[in-house]
Design a protein around this motif. Structure first.
Motif, PDB file in Angstrom:
ATOM      1  N   LEU A 195     -27.904  -7.616  -1.914  1.00 42.54           N
ATOM      2  CA  LEU A 195     -28.726  -8.719  -2.392  1.00 42.54           C
ATOM      3  C   LEU A 195     -30.175  -8.547  -1.930  1.00 42.54           C
ATOM      4  N   GLY A 196     -31.091  -9.091  -2.718  1.00 40.59           N
ATOM      5  CA  GLY A 196     -32.467  -9.218  -2.284  1.00 40.59           C
ATOM      6  C   GLY A 196     -33.371  -8.051  -2.537  1.00 40.59           C
ATOM      7  N   THR A 197     -32.904  -7.015  -3.245  1.00 41.32           N
ATOM      8  CA  THR A 197     -33.731  -5.837  -3.492  1.00 41.32           C
ATOM      9  C   THR A 197     -33.632  -5.414  -4.946  1.00 41.32           C
ATOM     10  N   HIS A 198     -34.637  -4.710  -5.430  1.00 48.40           N
ATOM     11  CA  HIS A 198     -34.611  -4.117  -6.758  1.00 48.40           C
ATOM     12  C   HIS A 198     -34.131  -2.676  -6.724  1.00 48.40           C
ATOM     13  N   PHE A 199     -33.776  -2.157  -5.545  1.00 52.45           N
ATOM     14  CA  PHE A 199     -33.415  -0.747  -5.395  1.00 52.45           C
ATOM     15  C   PHE A 199     -31.926  -0.558  -5.150  1.00 52.45           C
ATOM     16  N   THR A 200     -31.314   0.276  -5.983  1.00 54.75           N
ATOM     17  CA  THR A 200     -29.974   0.790  -5.730  1.00 54.75           C
ATOM     18  C   THR A 200     -30.093   2.078  -4.924  1.00 54.75           C
ATOM     19  N   ARG A 201     -29.321   2.176  -3.850  1.00 55.34           N
ATOM     20  CA  ARG A 201     -29.256   3.413  -3.057  1.00 55.34           C
ATOM     21  C   ARG A 201     -28.167   4.297  -3.652  1.00 55.34           C
ATOM     22  N   LEU A 202     -28.498   5.551  -3.919  1.00 52.96           N
ATOM     23  CA  LEU A 202     -27.556   6.501  -4.488  1.00 52.96           C
ATOM     24  C   LEU A 202     -27.389   7.680  -3.543  1.00 52.96           C
ATOM     25  N   VAL A 203     -26.141   8.040  -3.281  1.00 51.09           N
ATOM     26  CA  VAL A 203     -25.815   9.209  -2.462  1.00 51.09           C
ATOM     27  C   VAL A 203     -25.035  10.174  -3.340  1.00 51.09           C
ATOM     28  N   SER A 204     -25.642  11.312  -3.626  1.00 48.66           N
ATOM     29  CA  SER A 204     -25.034  12.301  -4.518  1.00 48.66           C
ATOM     30  C   SER A 204     -24.554  13.506  -3.717  1.00 48.66           C
ATOM     31  N   THR A 205     -23.342  13.932  -4.034  1.00 51.50           N
ATOM     32  CA  THR A 205     -22.802  15.179  -3.487  1.00 51.50           C
ATOM     33  C   THR A 205     -22.405  16.055  -4.668  1.00 51.50           C
ATOM     34  N   ILE A 206     -23.081  17.182  -4.798  1.00 46.92           N
ATOM     35  CA  ILE A 206     -22.850  18.072  -5.934  1.00 46.92           C
ATOM     36  C   ILE A 206     -22.134  19.325  -5.446  1.00 46.92           C
ATOM     37  N   GLY A 207     -20.962  19.547  -6.006  1.00 45.59           N
ATOM     38  CA  GLY A 207     -20.226  20.766  -5.715  1.00 45.59           C
ATOM     39  C   GLY A 207     -20.574  21.850  -6.709  1.00 45.59           C
ATOM     40  N   SER A 208     -20.240  23.094  -6.367  1.00 43.87           N
ATOM     41  CA  SER A 208     -20.557  24.208  -7.245  1.00 43.87           C
ATOM     42  C   SER A 208     -19.604  25.366  -6.975  1.00 43.87           C
ATOM     43  N   ASP A 209     -19.436  26.208  -7.992  1.00 38.56           N
ATOM     44  CA  ASP A 209     -18.638  27.409  -7.793  1.00 38.56           C
ATOM     45  C   ASP A 209     -19.462  28.540  -7.198  1.00 38.56           C
ATOM     46  N   LYS A 210     -20.736  28.278  -6.865  1.00 39.15           N
ATOM     47  CA  LYS A 210     -21.589  29.232  -6.163  1.00 39.15           C
ATOM     48  C   LYS A 210     -22.279  28.517  -5.015  1.00 39.15           C
ATOM     49  N   ALA A 211     -22.553  29.235  -3.939  1.00 38.36           N
ATOM     50  CA  ALA A 211     -23.073  28.607  -2.725  1.00 38.36           C
ATOM     51  C   ALA A 211     -24.589  28.535  -2.684  1.00 38.36           C
ATOM     52  N   THR A 212     -25.276  29.187  -3.607  1.00 40.09           N
ATOM     53  CA  THR A 212     -26.740  29.202  -3.570  1.00 40.09           C
ATOM     54  C   THR A 212     -27.303  27.818  -3.863  1.00 40.09           C
ATOM     55  N   PRO A 213     -28.504  27.505  -3.321  1.00 36.37           N
ATOM     56  CA  PRO A 213     -29.089  26.167  -3.519  1.00 36.37           C
ATOM     57  C   PRO A 213     -29.298  25.829  -4.987  1.00 36.37           C
ATOM     58  N   LEU A 214     -29.339  24.517  -5.255  1.00 33.20           N
ATOM     59  CA  LEU A 214     -29.533  23.990  -6.592  1.00 33.20           C
ATOM     60  C   LEU A 214     -30.861  23.249  -6.667  1.00 33.20           C
ATOM     61  N   THR A 215     -31.441  23.216  -7.840  1.00 36.77           N
ATOM     62  CA  THR A 215     -32.585  22.343  -8.093  1.00 36.77           C
ATOM     63  C   THR A 215     -32.095  21.183  -8.937  1.00 36.77           C
ATOM     64  N   VAL A 216     -32.118  19.988  -8.342  1.00 36.99           N
ATOM     65  CA  VAL A 216     -31.634  18.776  -9.012  1.00 36.99           C
ATOM     66  C   VAL A 216     -32.828  18.026  -9.592  1.00 36.99           C
ATOM     67  N   GLY A 217     -32.722  17.649 -10.854  1.00 40.53           N
ATOM     68  CA  GLY A 217     -33.752  16.845 -11.495  1.00 40.53           C
ATOM     69  C   GLY A 217     -33.297  15.413 -11.652  1.00 40.53           C
ATOM     70  N   ILE A 218     -33.999  14.476 -10.998  1.00 47.76           N
ATOM     71  CA  ILE A 218     -33.702  13.048 -11.119  1.00 47.76           C
ATOM     72  C   ILE A 218     -34.760  12.446 -12.042  1.00 47.76           C
ATOM     73  N   GLY A 219     -34.321  11.657 -13.035  1.00 46.13           N
ATOM     74  CA  GLY A 219     -35.239  11.297 -14.093  1.00 46.13           C
ATOM     75  C   GLY A 219     -35.407   9.826 -14.379  1.00 46.13           C
ATOM     76  N   ILE A 220     -36.543   9.515 -14.987  1.00 47.44           N
ATOM     77  CA  ILE A 220     -36.814   8.252 -15.663  1.00 47.44           C
ATOM     78  C   ILE A 220     -37.020   8.586 -17.130  1.00 47.44           C
ATOM     79  N   GLY A 221     -36.247   7.956 -18.008  1.00 47.31           N
ATOM     80  CA  GLY A 221     -36.296   8.296 -19.416  1.00 47.31           C
ATOM     81  C   GLY A 221     -37.612   7.930 -20.085  1.00 47.31           C
ATOM     82  N   LYS A 222     -38.023   8.763 -21.017  1.00 45.22           N
ATOM     83  CA  LYS A 222     -39.189   8.476 -21.854  1.00 45.22           C
ATOM     84  C   LYS A 222     -38.749   7.719 -23.113  1.00 45.22           C
TER      85      LYS A 222
END
Length: 324
Positions: A195-222
């Protein structure tokens, strides 16, 4: 914004003025329920929703099994929706972006609004006029690879952890999806809205079949409301992107924002459909970001871009991933 409550009347109206008096009372009650102390009263009420069980503020999350497993969550300030796997066949194309609704009451309304069959109309408490489409909407994500955002389909499982009190808390799973032809990823994401905020907190855990780092794009739609692109504020030092949407006729404006850990930022850029913050993450390691949303006719009183930007920049947010 605080909502005015209907006046309680204790004396009877008698004589030839009975009908006039009752009509005036009905108009007052309808106005009090439909109006906030902002601009929400300028929207005509098409058909009022059934009354809420309570007018107490509450943060709720629920799966709307009656509407292809739409998942709704809201608090006293903002309301959202993501789409379930069943919608992919019923309303293609359907995407995993985050939908944002305007609301101008402190109590929950989204379930009753959706059950009306006309969530896009104004029935006195809020409405959905934000067109998420296949964009990332209000904080959806994907994997940025080869100058393209590779995104999941709709969520496949939901776990409601808390609902109906001080906080809405749930998690969803996204089935594996391809990144080009040589990699697969999958995701579990937890959403927490007190209550009391306009912000949702999101915790993302992304798995992969490869161990190398990922570049994640978080977006606001146009192009999600009105005509034009809206106004964008970018503050990389704060890990902030804020969007003040264009006027959408009588519906007004939606305002959105993303906040991320500045230390994780790889770039801030755009593709054809989204404004994006790109983060460098490791598979299997959770990361935290925040999605903010407001309606200029709703709770919060944001009537200008400057007011929204000041609120977004002024929030003290915790980007420490949970240990559990």
């Amino acid at each position: 914004m605080n909502r005015p409550q209907p006046t309680a009347w204790s004396r009877r109206i008698r004589g030839p003025y009975l009908s006039i008096g009752l009509l005036a009372i009905g108009l007052c009650v309808g106005t009090a329920l439909a109006q906030g102390d902002g601009a929400g009263d300028r929207l005509p009420v098409e058909k009022r929703l059934p009354p809420p069980p309570s007018q107490a503020a509450a943060a709720v999350a629920l799966v709307a099994s009656y509407r292809y497993d739409d998942l709704l969550w809201e608090n006293d300030k903002t309301a959202h929706r993501i789409y379930g796997h069943a919608l992919e066949a019923a309303e293609p194309p359907s995407g995993s972006g985050i939908d944002s609704w305007g609301k101008n009451v402190a109590w929950p309304f989204a379930d009753r609004q959706l059950r009306s069959g006309d969530q896009h109309g104004y029935h006195g408490e809020g409405l959905d006029f934000y067109n998420v489409g296949t964009t990332r909407g209000a904080g959806g994500l994907g994997i940025w690879h080869d100058n393209k955002l590779w995104t999941s389909r709709n969520y496949v499982r939901a776990h409601i952890l808390k609902s109906g009190g001080q906080v809405a808390d749930f998690s969803v799973d996204y089935a594996p999806w391809p990144v080009d032809v040589d990699r697969k990823v999958w995701e579990t994401r937890r959403f927490t809205l007190p209550l009391g905020t306009h912000f949702t907190r999101l915790v993302s855990t992304i798995g992969s079949d490869k161990a190398t780092p990922l570049t994640v794009g978080i977006g606001i739609g146009k192009r999600t409301t009105g005509q034009g692109a809206g106004d964008l504020t970018v503050d990389r030092a704060r890990g902030l992107v804020s969007w003040w949407g264009p006027e959408d006729g009588a519906h007004g404006r939606m305002a959105l924002a993303l906040r991320v850990d500045p230390a994780q930022i790889a770039d801030i850029r755009a593709d054809a459909d989204n404004q994006l913050i790109l983060l460098t993450v490791k598979p299997g390691q959770p990361f935290v970001y925040y999605s903010g949303s407001a309606w200029n006719k709703g709770e919060g009183g944001f009537s200008t871009r400057a007011a929204w930007d000041a609120y977004v920049a002024g929030q003290s947010l915790d980007f420490t991933p949970p240990k559990d």
